[in-house]
Design an enzyme around this catalytic site. Structure first.
Site, PDB file in Angstrom:
ATOM      1  N   GLU A 121       0.894  -1.174   0.000  1.00  0.00           N
ATOM      2  CA  GLU A 121       0.000   0.000   0.000  1.00  0.00           C
ATOM      3  C   GLU A 121       0.917   1.205   0.000  1.00  0.00           C
ATOM      4  OE1 GLU A 121      -1.905   3.019   1.119  1.00  0.00           O
ATOM      5  OE2 GLU A 121      -2.515   2.014   2.980  1.00  0.00           O
ATOM      6  N   CYS A 171      -1.898   8.517   4.134  1.00  0.00           N
ATOM      7  CA  CYS A 171      -1.863   8.301   2.686  1.00  0.00           C
ATOM      8  C   CYS A 171      -3.210   8.673   2.075  1.00  0.00           C
ATOM      9  CB  CYS A 171      -1.467   6.875   2.349  1.00  0.00           C
ATOM     10  SG  CYS A 171      -2.271   5.680   3.378  1.00  0.00           S
TER      11      CYS A 171
END
Ligand SMILES: Cc1cc2nc3c(=O)[nH]c(=O)nc-3n(C[C@H](O)[C@H](O)[C@H](O)COP(=O)(O)OP(=O)(O)OC[C@H]3O[C@@H](n4cnc5c(N)ncnc54)[C@H](O)[C@@H]3O)c2cc1C
Length: 1003
Positions: A758, A792
C-alpha cells in the site's frame, strides 16, 4: 401519573381541541403549494427525500442553468412530476412557454414563499415590522438570528454583530411598544412581568471549533462572545435564552450557562434550553436545579422535546455509542411531562417556558401548574413561528402568555431551518401531523404518554430482534466504539494516561525472537516530535544476524502454525483484541507522545488495530472451512487455502499500531509466521505488538519483533530466500523498490514472493458548484490537516469549481486561520508536529516548490522553540502539471486548483499516477453518479471527509501507483496471504457413490 390529574389533563385537552375545531395550521392547508408539498411528502417517502434535498440545495442554484438542471435531476422531466410542481409553469406556458426557465421560476417562487412561512423577516427592518404585527395579535416573541454554520472567527464576530445590531434596533422599538396585557404589575413589561425583548442564541455559532475534546477552550470561547450579547441584552432589560443544539455540545452549553449565570447572578433574565428527548435530561435538570438552589441564583429553563432526533440516532449508531435520545416517541412526551413538573415544583428558583405544539403536553403543563399553584409570572408557553396557528390561538385563549420563536435572516441558512421544520412536521410521530393531517382519535392523542410508552415498549420487546449471523459461534463483527468526548470520563482519560505514560519514559525495548527477548548494543532513541529533547525510550536494533535468527525462528514455527486449526489461530487474535481494548487509553497516549497524534486520531488508530484483529479472526474462520465446488455426483471437490510461508511485515509510522497490527495479524491468522519491522520512529508502539501477542500466548516464533535500520537489514529481509510474502505500507519509492527486489529469485528460494503493498496518494477533493459549503469547508480542512496531513488518504489536492471558488476559499482560509498548531497532547491545537526532522525538511522543501509554482494563500504560525514544526499551508493557482499536483508531500500542504467546470475537475482529479482516495462535495445526483463511474480511485467519498476508512465498512486501498490493489479490512484481503488448493476425490467405488445433499442427481 395520578389518575385525577390525568383525567383533568384529558378534559382540558378535549376542551382545547373543541375550541379550535375545524381549524388547520397553514402547513397542512392543501389549497396552498406548501400544503400540497406536505401532503405528497407524507404519502410518498421518495418524493419527500427528493423534495427536502432540493429545498436544501435550492439557495445555491443561483443561475437558470443550475436551477433547471437540478429540477430535472431531482424530479425528472416535467411530465413525471406531481401536478402541483409543474402546474404554475404549464399555466405560464400557455402564454408562451420558456420551458425549464418558467418551471424554475415557478418552483423558486413557491419555495421562497414556503420559507417565508417560518421566517419572520430577511432583515432587521422586516423582522421588527412583523414582530409588531404579532404583538398586535397578542403574541410576544423570542427572536433568533439564522446563520450558516460558523466556520471562522470572522463569521462568529459577524454573528455577534448581527445580534448587537438587532438589540440596538429593538432597544429603540421597545420604547414604542405597550406591554402585552397580563396580570402582572408592571405595565412597561409584557404581561406585567416579562421583558419585551427576548432573544435566543445558538452557542456553536459563536465559536467555529467548538468541540468537546477541547472542552475548556470551547467553553471559554463561547462564553466570551455570549457575554457580549448578554451585556447588551442587560442594557435594555431584555431576556437571553441559550438554545440547545446537538448532544455533542450539551455539556459545553450547560457549562457556559452556569458560568454566565454565576457571573451575572443578579440579572434574572438568562435562560437555557433543555431537551426532554435526551435520556440524560432527568439527571441534568435535577442537577441544574440543585446547583441553582445551592448557589442562590435564579434559573430559567425552556423545555423542548428536541429538534435533532434523527441526527442523534444516526450519529450514535454510526459510532456505536449509546443512543442518547429516547426511541419511543411517547417516552419523550412522558419525560417532558415529568420534567415540566420538576421545574414547576421549583418555580421559586426556576422560571419555566413550555415549548411544545402538542395539545396533550400543553394541557398537562396547564393542569400541573394549576395543581401546584404556580404563579402566572413563573411560566409561559412558546411555539415556533409559522407552525400550529390554531394551537397558539388556543393557548392565547386559555393562558394568555404565548411567545413565538421567530427566526430571521438570510434565505440560505433559512433553508436549513425550513428543512428541519418540514421533517418535523411530516414525521409519522408528529403530533401536528396526527392531529391536523390525519385526524387521529382525540382520545389517543390525549392518552397519558407513560401508558403509551409502556404499551409500545412491551410490543417492541415482544418482536423478534434482527440478528446478524456471526461465524464460528462468534458474535458478528462490530467496529470498535469510537471515543466519545461528550463523556467526562473519556475527556479525563487522556491527560491521565499521558501522565502515566510519561512516568515510564526512558526504558530500553528489546527485540523478540522465537519467544525470547534480546537486548542489542545498538539502540536508537525515539522522541516526542513536539519536543525532541524528550526521549521516550531506546529501541534495540536488529542487524543481519538477528534477522537470520528471526527467520530461523519463524521457519521452525511454520509447520505447526500452518497446521493449527484456523479457529485456534483466530482465538489468538481475539485474545489480542481483548488486551488492546483493555489498554486502549494507554496505547493511545503513547501515540500522542511518540508520533504526535491528536487525542481522537490516536484513539482511532488503536481502535482500528482492534478492528483488524476482530475482523480477520472472523474472516479466517470463514475461509478456513473448505468449500465444495461443483455438484457432480460421485466426485468430491474441495477448495481450501493454505499459508504461503514466512512473512516480512514492513510497517509505516503514520498508523503505527493499526497498519502494523492489520498486516501482521492477517499474516498470522492465515498461518504465516511473521518477521516484523516497525518504523524506526515509532519503535515503542511497534513493541506493543510484541507485548500484546506475547500476552495473548502466541507460540514462540510466530511473531518476531525485529526493529532495525533500513540501511542495515531492510534489503536483507526483502531479499531473503526464506521470505515468501512481504506486506508493506509506505512511500511509493520504497514500495516499488521492494517490488523490484522481490521479483529476483535467489538461491534456494522455494516460492515466488508475493507483495502486498500500500503506497502513496495524491488525493483530490472536488468542490462542485452546488456543494454545501457549511459541510465542505470543515471536512476539507480535516481531511487535509488532521494528523498534520500525514495520512496516505489525506486530501492533498483541492479542486474547486470556478463558480464557488471565491466563496469557498474565503471560508476555508478563514477557518484555517482560526486553528492553531502546537503539541498534540493539548486538545486546543488542530495540528501538531510532523513525524521527524527528515519529514520536516522534505515538507518545507515542497512548500518552497509550491510557493514558486503557485501562490501561498495561507501559512500558519508555528510554535517557537524545539519541535518538528511545519506550518499549515494552502497554496493556490496550482496546475495539474505542477510538482505540487503530482508528487506526494505527506504533510500539511494543500494544493488548490481552480477548475472551469465539473468535467475539467474530474479530468484533473484523475491526472496523477496515484489512485488511492478521492472526494467530492456535490448535491447534483448526476455529478455524483458521474464521479462514481469516472473518478478512478480506490476509495471515493461523497459529501464527507476522505480519511478515516473503517474496517469492514470502507475496505481501504488503492491501485495504480497507490498500491497493488488490495483492500485492507475488506473481504478479499486474507486471500493475498494464502494459496488456494483443490482436493478431488472419486467417491465412486464398485459403481456405488454416496449421495451428497447438494449433488446434481437424477430426479
Ligand atoms: C420556542 C421553541 C424553541 C425551541 N428551541 C429548541 C432548541 O433550542 N433546541 C432544540 O433541540 N429544539 C428546540 N425547539 C424545537 C423543538 O424541539 C421541536 O419543535 C419539538 O421537539 C416539537 O415537539 P412538540 O411537542 O411540538 O411535538 P410532538 O409532535 O409532540 O413531538 C415531536 C418530538 O418528539 C421527539 N420524537 C420524535 N420521534 C421520536 C421517537 N421515535 N422517540 C423519541 N422521541 C421522538 C422529537 O423531539 C420530536 O421533535 C424549540 C421549539 C420551540 C417551540
Amino acid at each position: 401519573m395520578e389518575q385525577q390529574l390525568n383525567s383533568r389533563i384529558i378534559s382540558r385537552g378535549k376542551e382545547f381541541f373543541g375550541s379550535i375545531s375545524g381549524e388547520k395550521p397553514s402547513l397542512f392547508n392543501k389549497g396552498a403549494w406548501m400544503g400540497k408539498v406536505m401532503d405528497w411528502s407524507m404519502q410518498n417517502e421518495q418524493f419527500k427525500i427528493q423534495m427536502f434535498r432540493f429545498v436544501d440545495v435550492f439557495p445555491t442554484l443561483t443561475n437558470g442553468r443550475l436551477l433547471t438542471d437540478h429540477i430535472r435531476e431531482y424530479f425528472g422531466e416535467e411530465k413525471d412530476m406531481p401536478p402541483f410542481l409543474s402546474t404554475g409553469a404549464r399555466v405560464a406556458g400557455m402564454f408562451g412557454s420558456l420551458g425549464g426557465a418558467v418551471l424554475g421560476k415557478a418552483i423558486s417562487a413557491n419555495i421562497q414563499e414556503m420559507a417565508r412561512q417560518f421566517i419572520v423577516g430577511e432583515n432587521t427592518r422586516e423582522a421588527v415590522k412583523n414582530l409588531e404585527k404579532l404583538r398586535r395579535e397578542g403574541f410576544a416573541a423570542v427572536v433568533d438570528v439564522l446563520g450558516e454554520a460558523t466556520l471562522s472567527e470572522k463569521e462568529a464576530e459577524e454573528y455577534v454583530a448581527t445580534y448587537l445590531e438587532l438589540l440596538e434596533s429593538l432597544q429603540k422599538e421597545q420604547e414604542k411598544w405597550d406591554g402585552l396585557a397580563g396580570k402582572g404589575g408592571d405595565r412597561r413589561l409584557d404581561w406585567g412581568h416579562a421583558p419585551k425583548v427576548n432573544i435566543a442564541v445558538k452557542p456553536t455559532a459563536l465559536f467555529c471549533l467548538a468541540n468537546p475534546q477541547d472542552f475548556e477552550g470551547s467553553v471559554a470561547a463561547i462564553m466570551a462572545r455570549m457575554e457580549r450579547i448578554l451585556l447588551k441584552t442587560m442594557e435594555l432589560g431584555g431576556f437571553l435564552c441559550i438554545d440547545m443544539e446537538s448532544y455533542r455540545h450539551k455539556e459545553i452549553i450547560l457549562e457556559v450557562y452556569r458560568r454566565l449565570r454565576l457571573k451575572h447572578r443578579d440579572y434574572p433574565h438568562l435562560g437555557i434550553v433543555l431537551q426532554a428527548y435526551l435520556k440524560d435530561n432527568d439527571k441534568d435538570l435535577a442537577e441544574l436545579l440543585a446547583w441553582g438552589r445551592k448557589n442562590g441564583v435564579q434559573l430559567s429553563v425552556r423545555l423542548v422535546k428536541g429538534a435533532y432526533w434523527d441526527y442523534e440516532t444516526v450519529k450514535a449508531m454510526q459510532n456505536d455509542w449509546e443512543i442518547p435520545v429516547w426511541t419511543i416517541k411517547a417516552e419523550s412526551d412522558a419525560a417532558f411531562e415529568r420534567q415540566a413538573r420538576m421545574i414547576l415544583e421549583n418555580h421559586d428558583i426556576c422560571h419555566f417556558a413550555c415549548a411544545s405544539h402538542n395539545i396533550r403536553t400543553i394541557s398537562s403543563v396547564l393542569e400541573t401548574a394549576r395543581e401546584l399553584g404556580v404563579p402566572e409570572d413563573r411560566y409561559e408557553f412558546q411555539v415556533l413561528y409559522g407552525m400550529a396557528e390554531p394551537v397558539r390561538k388556543g393557548i392565547l385563549k386559555v393562558a394568555g402568555r404565548v411567545r413565538l420563536y421567530c427566526p430571521y435572516g438570510d434565505m440560505v441558512p433559512g433553508m436549513g431551518y425550513l428543512v428541519r421544520r418540514l421533517l418535523e412536521n411530516t414525521a409519522n410521530e408528529s403530533f401536528l401531523r396526527q392531529s391536523f393531517a390525519e385526524d387521529a382519535q382525540v382520545e389517543r392523542l390525549l392518552e397519558d404518554p407513560q401508558m403509551t410508552a409502556e404499551r409500545e415498549r412491551s410490543t417492541r420487546d415482544g418482536k423478534p430482534k434482527r440478528e446478524r449471523p456471526g461465524v464460528g459461534g462468534l458474535p458478528p463483527f462490530e467496529n470498535m466504539t469510537m471515543v466519545d468526548f461528550t463523556r467526562a470520563d473519556h475527556r479525563a482519560a487522556f491527560p491521565k494516561a499521558i501522565a502515566e505514560v510519561r512516568g515510564r519514559l526512558g526504558r530500553t525495548y528489546p527485540l523478540h525472537i522465537g519467544g525470547t527477548e534480546i537486548i542489542t548494543k545498538d539502540v536508537i532513541p525515539t522522541v516526542n516530535p513536539a519536543k525532541p529533547s524528550e526521549v521516550l525510550g531506546q529501541i534495540c536494533q536488529a542487524g543481519i544476524s538477528e534477522v537470520e535468527q528471526a527467520i530461523a525462528a519463524a521457519k521452525a514455527a511454520f509447520p505447526a502454525w500452518r497446521d493449527t486449526a484456523p479457529e485456534k489461530r483466530a482465538e489468538y487474535l481475539m485474545k489480542a483484541a481483548e488486551i488492546a481494548r483493555r489498554r486502549i487509553f494507554e496505547l493511545s497516549a503513547w501515540q500522542v507522545l511518540e508520533i504526535g497524534k491528536q487525542w481522537d486520531q490516536a484513539y482511532a488508530d488503536v481502535a482500528e488495530a482492534i478492528d483488524f484483529l476482530e475482523y480477520y479472526a472472523r474472516e479466517m474462520i470463514r475461509y478456513g472451512k473448505p468449500q465444495r465446488v461443483g455438484h457432480a455426483p460421485g466426485e468430491l471437490n474441495h477448495y481450501f487455502y493454505e499459508p504461503k510461508g514466512l512473512a516480512a511485515i514492513i510497517a509505516p509510522w503514520n498508523f503505527p499500531l493499526a497498519i502494523s497490527m492489520g498486516m501482521a495479524s492477517a499474516a498470522i491468522v492465515t498461518g504465516n509466521p511473521v518477521v516484523f519491522k516497525p518504523s524506526a520512529i515509532t519503535g515503542i508502539i511497534g513493541h506493543q505488538l510484541a507485548e500484546i501477542f506475547g500476552e495473548a500466548g502466541l507460540p514462540a516464533g510466530v511473531f518476531n519483533f525485529t526493529p532495525g535500520r533500513g540501511s542495515v537489514m531492510g534489503d536483507y529481509l526483502v531479499d531473503h530466500p526464506d521470505i515468501s510474502l512481504i506486506a508493506f505500507t509506505g512511500s511509493m519509492e520504497v514500495g516499488l523498490r521492494i517490488v523490484e527486489r522481490a521479483a529476483r529469485v535467489h538461491q534456494g528460494q522455494p516460492n515466488v514472493k508475493k507483495i502486498i503493498a500500500e503506497m502513496g496518494g495524491k488525493n483530490a477533493v472536488i468542490i462542485d458548484d452546488d456543494a454545501d459549503l457549511d459541510e465542505a469547508v470543515p471536512h476539507v480542512l480535516y481531511s487535509a490537516f488532521g494528523f498534520q496531513g500525514q495520512k496516505c488518504s489525506a486530501c492533498s489536492r483541492l479542486i474547486v469549481l470556478d463558480a464557488v471558488y471565491d466563496r469557498f476559499m474565503e471560508r476555508l482560509l478563514a477557518m484555517a486561520r482560526a486553528t492553531t498548531v502546537g503539541p498534540a497532547e493539548d486538545p486546543a491545537h488542530y495540528m501538531g508536529a510532523v513525524a521527524d526532522d527528515k519529514a520536516m525538511k522534505s515538507i518545507l522543501e515542497y512548500i518552497e516548490i509550491g510557493s514558486k509554482e503557485g501562490k501561498v494563500l495561507y501559512m500558519s504560525p508555528t510554535p517557537e522553540g524545539e519541535g518538528y514544526w511545519v506550518p499549515m499551508t494552502i497554496i493556490g493557482d496550482i496546475r495539474p502539471e505542477h510538482r505540487l499536483a503530482q508528487e506526494e508531500v505527506f504533510g500539511p500542504v494543500l494544493a488548490v486548483m481552480r477548475a472551469k467546470d465539473f468535467d475539467q475537475a474530474i479530468e484533473w482529479a484523475n491526472s496523477t499516477r496515484f489512485a488511492l482516495t478521492g472526494g467530492i462535495f456535490s448535491r447534483s445526483p448526476e455529478h455524483i453518479a458521474r464521479a462514481r463511474r469516472d473518478f478512478r480511485v480506490g476509495n471515493l467519498y461523497i459529501n464527507r471527509n476522505n480519511t478515516g476508512a473503517l474496517v469492514e465498512r470502507q475496505p481501504f486501498g488503492g491501485a495504480r501507483m497507490s498500491g497493488v490493489g488490495t483492500k485492507a479490512g475488506g473481504p478479499d484481503y486474507l486471500l493475498h496471504f494464502m494459496d488456494p488448493r483443490v482436493f478431488t476425490e472419486n467417491t465412486m467405488r464398485r459403481g456405488f457413490a454416496p449421495v451428497e445433499a447438494d449433488d446434481d442427481w437424477v430426479i
